[in-house]
Design a protein around this motif. Sequence first.
Motif, PDB file in Angstrom:
ATOM      1  N   PRO A  21       0.841  -1.356  -0.024  1.00  0.00           N
ATOM      2  CA  PRO A  21      -0.020   0.021   0.153  1.00  0.00           C
ATOM      3  C   PRO A  21       1.020   1.330  -0.094  1.00  0.00           C
ATOM      4  O   PRO A  21       0.486   2.282  -0.559  1.00  0.00           O
ATOM      5  N   ASN A  22       1.931   1.299   0.722  1.00  0.00           N
ATOM      6  CA  ASN A  22       2.768   2.565   0.779  1.00  0.00           C
ATOM      7  C   ASN A  22       3.317   2.638  -0.792  1.00  0.00           C
ATOM      8  O   ASN A  22       3.529   4.031  -1.019  1.00  0.00           O
ATOM      9  N   GLU A  23       3.618   1.928  -1.408  1.00  0.00           N
ATOM     10  CA  GLU A  23       3.885   1.914  -2.701  1.00  0.00           C
ATOM     11  C   GLU A  23       3.044   2.525  -3.720  1.00  0.00           C
ATOM     12  O   GLU A  23       3.334   3.744  -4.306  1.00  0.00           O
ATOM     13  N   ALA A  24       1.868   2.428  -3.273  1.00  0.00           N
ATOM     14  CA  ALA A  24       0.527   2.756  -4.093  1.00  0.00           C
ATOM     15  C   ALA A  24       0.467   4.312  -3.747  1.00  0.00           C
ATOM     16  O   ALA A  24       0.280   5.397  -4.716  1.00  0.00           O
ATOM     17  N   ILE A  25       0.629   4.573  -2.382  1.00  0.00           N
ATOM     18  CA  ILE A  25       0.540   6.043  -1.980  1.00  0.00           C
ATOM     19  C   ILE A  25       1.842   7.040  -2.475  1.00  0.00           C
ATOM     20  O   ILE A  25       1.391   7.826  -2.985  1.00  0.00           O
ATOM     21  N   LYS A  26       2.826   6.392  -2.401  1.00  0.00           N
ATOM     22  CA  LYS A  26       4.032   7.338  -2.879  1.00  0.00           C
ATOM     23  C   LYS A  26       4.012   7.517  -4.490  1.00  0.00           C
ATOM     24  O   LYS A  26       4.478   8.537  -4.638  1.00  0.00           O
ATOM     25  N   ASN A  27       3.535   6.433  -4.971  1.00  0.00           N
ATOM     26  CA  ASN A  27       3.667   6.662  -6.534  1.00  0.00           C
ATOM     27  C   ASN A  27       2.506   7.301  -7.112  1.00  0.00           C
ATOM     28  O   ASN A  27       2.430   8.427  -7.762  1.00  0.00           O
ATOM     29  N   ASN A  28       1.165   6.945  -6.477  1.00  0.00           N
ATOM     30  CA  ASN A  28      -0.164   7.457  -7.266  1.00  0.00           C
ATOM     31  C   ASN A  28      -0.240   8.882  -6.623  1.00  0.00           C
ATOM     32  O   ASN A  28      -0.548   9.951  -7.610  1.00  0.00           O
ATOM     33  N   VAL A  29      -0.287   9.111  -5.385  1.00  0.00           N
ATOM     34  CA  VAL A  29      -0.652  10.425  -4.785  1.00  0.00           C
ATOM     35  C   VAL A  29       0.527  11.124  -4.767  1.00  0.00           C
ATOM     36  O   VAL A  29       0.117  12.264  -5.514  1.00  0.00           O
ATOM     37  N   PHE A  30       1.682  10.957  -4.328  1.00  0.00           N
ATOM     38  CA  PHE A  30       2.712  11.807  -4.206  1.00  0.00           C
ATOM     39  C   PHE A  30       3.453  12.063  -5.456  1.00  0.00           C
ATOM     40  O   PHE A  30       4.133  13.123  -5.913  1.00  0.00           O
ATOM     41  N   GLY A  31       3.364  10.971  -6.289  1.00  0.00           N
ATOM     42  CA  GLY A  31       3.774  11.378  -7.750  1.00  0.00           C
ATOM     43  C   GLY A  31       2.842  12.168  -8.517  1.00  0.00           C
ATOM     44  O   GLY A  31       3.722  13.159  -9.197  1.00  0.00           O
TER      45      GLY A  31
ATOM     46  N   LEU B 128       4.443   9.033   6.655  1.00  0.00           N
ATOM     47  CA  LEU B 128       3.987   7.716   6.989  1.00  0.00           C
ATOM     48  C   LEU B 128       4.321   6.790   5.769  1.00  0.00           C
ATOM     49  O   LEU B 128       5.031   5.627   6.150  1.00  0.00           O
ATOM     50  N   ALA B 129       3.984   7.274   4.648  1.00  0.00           N
ATOM     51  CA  ALA B 129       4.222   6.236   3.638  1.00  0.00           C
ATOM     52  C   ALA B 129       5.707   6.237   3.517  1.00  0.00           C
ATOM     53  O   ALA B 129       6.316   4.827   3.095  1.00  0.00           O
ATOM     54  N   GLU B 130       6.785   7.235   3.307  1.00  0.00           N
ATOM     55  CA  GLU B 130       7.961   7.210   3.224  1.00  0.00           C
ATOM     56  C   GLU B 130       8.802   6.278   4.383  1.00  0.00           C
ATOM     57  O   GLU B 130       9.752   5.554   4.165  1.00  0.00           O
TER      58      GLU B 130
ATOM     59  N   LYS C 113       0.380   2.402   9.474  1.00  0.00           N
ATOM     60  CA  LYS C 113      -0.439   3.419  10.064  1.00  0.00           C
ATOM     61  C   LYS C 113      -1.086   4.395   8.632  1.00  0.00           C
ATOM     62  O   LYS C 113      -2.177   4.766   8.869  1.00  0.00           O
ATOM     63  N   SER C 114      -0.351   4.286   7.561  1.00  0.00           N
ATOM     64  CA  SER C 114      -0.553   4.979   6.420  1.00  0.00           C
ATOM     65  C   SER C 114      -2.246   4.438   5.825  1.00  0.00           C
ATOM     66  O   SER C 114      -2.943   5.456   5.429  1.00  0.00           O
ATOM     67  N   ILE C 115      -2.455   3.267   6.016  1.00  0.00           N
ATOM     68  CA  ILE C 115      -3.760   2.974   5.791  1.00  0.00           C
ATOM     69  C   ILE C 115      -4.996   3.505   6.467  1.00  0.00           C
ATOM     70  O   ILE C 115      -6.151   4.132   5.774  1.00  0.00           O
ATOM     71  N   ALA C 116      -4.724   3.958   7.723  1.00  0.00           N
ATOM     72  CA  ALA C 116      -5.653   4.241   8.590  1.00  0.00           C
ATOM     73  C   ALA C 116      -5.839   6.008   8.118  1.00  0.00           C
ATOM     74  O   ALA C 116      -6.900   6.345   8.101  1.00  0.00           O
ATOM     75  N   LYS C 117      -4.437   6.324   7.834  1.00  0.00           N
ATOM     76  CA  LYS C 117      -4.516   7.760   7.592  1.00  0.00           C
ATOM     77  C   LYS C 117      -5.335   8.175   6.155  1.00  0.00           C
ATOM     78  O   LYS C 117      -6.120   9.224   6.191  1.00  0.00           O
ATOM     79  N   ILE C 118      -5.172   7.223   5.143  1.00  0.00           N
ATOM     80  CA  ILE C 118      -5.564   7.777   3.990  1.00  0.00           C
ATOM     81  C   ILE C 118      -7.232   7.366   4.085  1.00  0.00           C
ATOM     82  O   ILE C 118      -7.921   8.021   3.415  1.00  0.00           O
ATOM     83  N   LYS C 119      -7.569   6.387   4.887  1.00  0.00           N
ATOM     84  CA  LYS C 119      -9.150   6.235   5.032  1.00  0.00           C
ATOM     85  C   LYS C 119      -9.572   7.359   5.904  1.00  0.00           C
ATOM     86  O   LYS C 119     -11.011   7.891   5.808  1.00  0.00           O
TER      87      LYS C 119
END
Length: 609
Positions: A374-384, A584-586, A591-597
């Motif tokens: 999940p953190n790779e999805a957050i780093k690439n999709n959101v912050f990319g 959190l993702a980096e 806890k990143s899942i809870a945060k994105i929720k």
Amino acid sequence: MHKYKKFLPVFYDVAIINLMMLAAYFLEFGTVVLPENFSMFALYPIANTVLTVFLFWRFKMYSFVWEYFGIRDFIKIFFACFVSAIVLFATLVAFNVGRALNFSTFYLAFLLLGAVLPRLFRFLVARSRKSNAGINRTSKRIMVVGGGLAGLTLINEIKKSSYLNDTVVCCIDDDPGKKNKFIHGVKIVGGKSYIPRAVEKYGIDIIYIAMPSAPTKVISEFYAVCKSTKREVKTLPGLYQLINGEVSVSLLREVKVEDLLDREPVDINMLEIAQYITDKVVLVSGGGGSIGSELCRQIAKYAPSKLIILDIYENNIYDLEQELIKAYPTLKLEVLIASVRDEKRIDDIFATYRPNLVYHAAAHKHVPLMEKSPNEAIKNNVFGTKNVAEAAARHGTQRFVLVSTDKAVNPTNIMGATKRLCEMVIQTMNKKHDTDFVAVRFGNVLNSAGSVVPLFQKQIKDGGPITITHKEMVRYFMTISEAVLLILQAGYYAKGGEIFVLDMGTPVKIDDMARNLITLSGLVPDVDIEITYTGLRPGEKLFEEMLMDEEGLKQTKNKLIYIARPIELDECKLTSDCAELRTLAEENSTKSIAKIKEIVTTYKCADQQ
């Protein structure tokens, strides 16, 4: 010796012209000695030979394809011989030679016989070779569906072609006025409802649907009936190929699933697209992917001043570069290897090239894989996305188009949640910058990398089984070209802040799609190819949605493209939440899942479903 072979027909004609003239003369005058009044005419055979060979050449008698020799070719030979005989008659009359009409008539008959017989012989030999070549191929009985121009062309092509050894035995057309009439000797036996009976009556092996200009819904209805006969079904290419003379039997292809989508293709105004792409610097991120590469192909057609293709994976992007260089040699093309996660590298690219238009297609999209990372999805999709969008705003980009997905609506997986957050990010950025930020949301893309269609096709090729997660799973589908055209049209409509949605028609059951593909392959579902159900994977849901409850729709000038009403967001809170999520993702924190929720309130992760 081989290079002189093409002149043999000419040598033959020179001999036959003079022999036939001599034979006609002998038949009329009973002698080969010229009478006194022929003395001034003695040099005519030379002139006649030159004239007649010229006529044969002018009527293309030396360029016939003998296998296809027909009545039109015979008429050409007749006219060439007739003109030669007319000139002979006029010359005889001019020299006051008696019995000119009889002599010219005998000459015409003999010359026509001498010219036709060897050519007829070559035709029979060519046809015999085709038949002998086809002995080792199984002859199949064909039904052609469609009694219009396409059907007529197809029947004629099959009859002539050496590509197939098959026979067209009947034709189907819904026009009652055509029933019991013939197309190139093939009888139109009835309409759509008669197809199953005709298949049995005439022992049909293959059905060709030849209605390229018919509405998609009509083709779908005919296909459904043809499919029920459990025969192989193929379809003809588009009508423009008929007009261009490109149609041949070798172009007949398998019916594809995209032919069966229960809606008309997206109608796009190409002039509008050209207006805002031509002479612009255009950047496509994720340019090596299924959507990104097709975007590049389409954009290249509109003559941008420069096309910048950006991707992290070099293999696909290299192949695309070579393709575009060959297809568009004057296109100014820059191919860059970079990660959208590298903020400094992205900023440098924008500072150097200052693109006017950006199409952001870079993303991790595979649902089950992203559930595990999940953190790779957050780093690439959101912050990319955030890196590219902020660079666009800093460096004066006019329009930024985000490629989104229906999985962003009430997401049940991390991939969908990240894409929804991407939409939220660009909507808030649109309020703070001069750049027009928009998103385009659509469903599954047929035949894209990682989609179900290539997987099913591979499983069928391997002999099965086809694996489906759930029998009732339903998805919206569109073609890659439709997705790209929608993205391009959205770029024209963009005023900033919109989420564009395609009216994708009726959703398709994955189970039906799998069974259709099996049938298209000439096999029987559950008999030749087994279908197994494996259960929903993490993050999957049975039904995808295009809109959230809070969103409404406003129609654009294109009746199939809508704009979802933006949902009001707390910009300050979103900015703060994104900063915390990035940390959190980096740190690869759980806890990143809870945060994105917390940020994407419509997200229901696996433990909440």
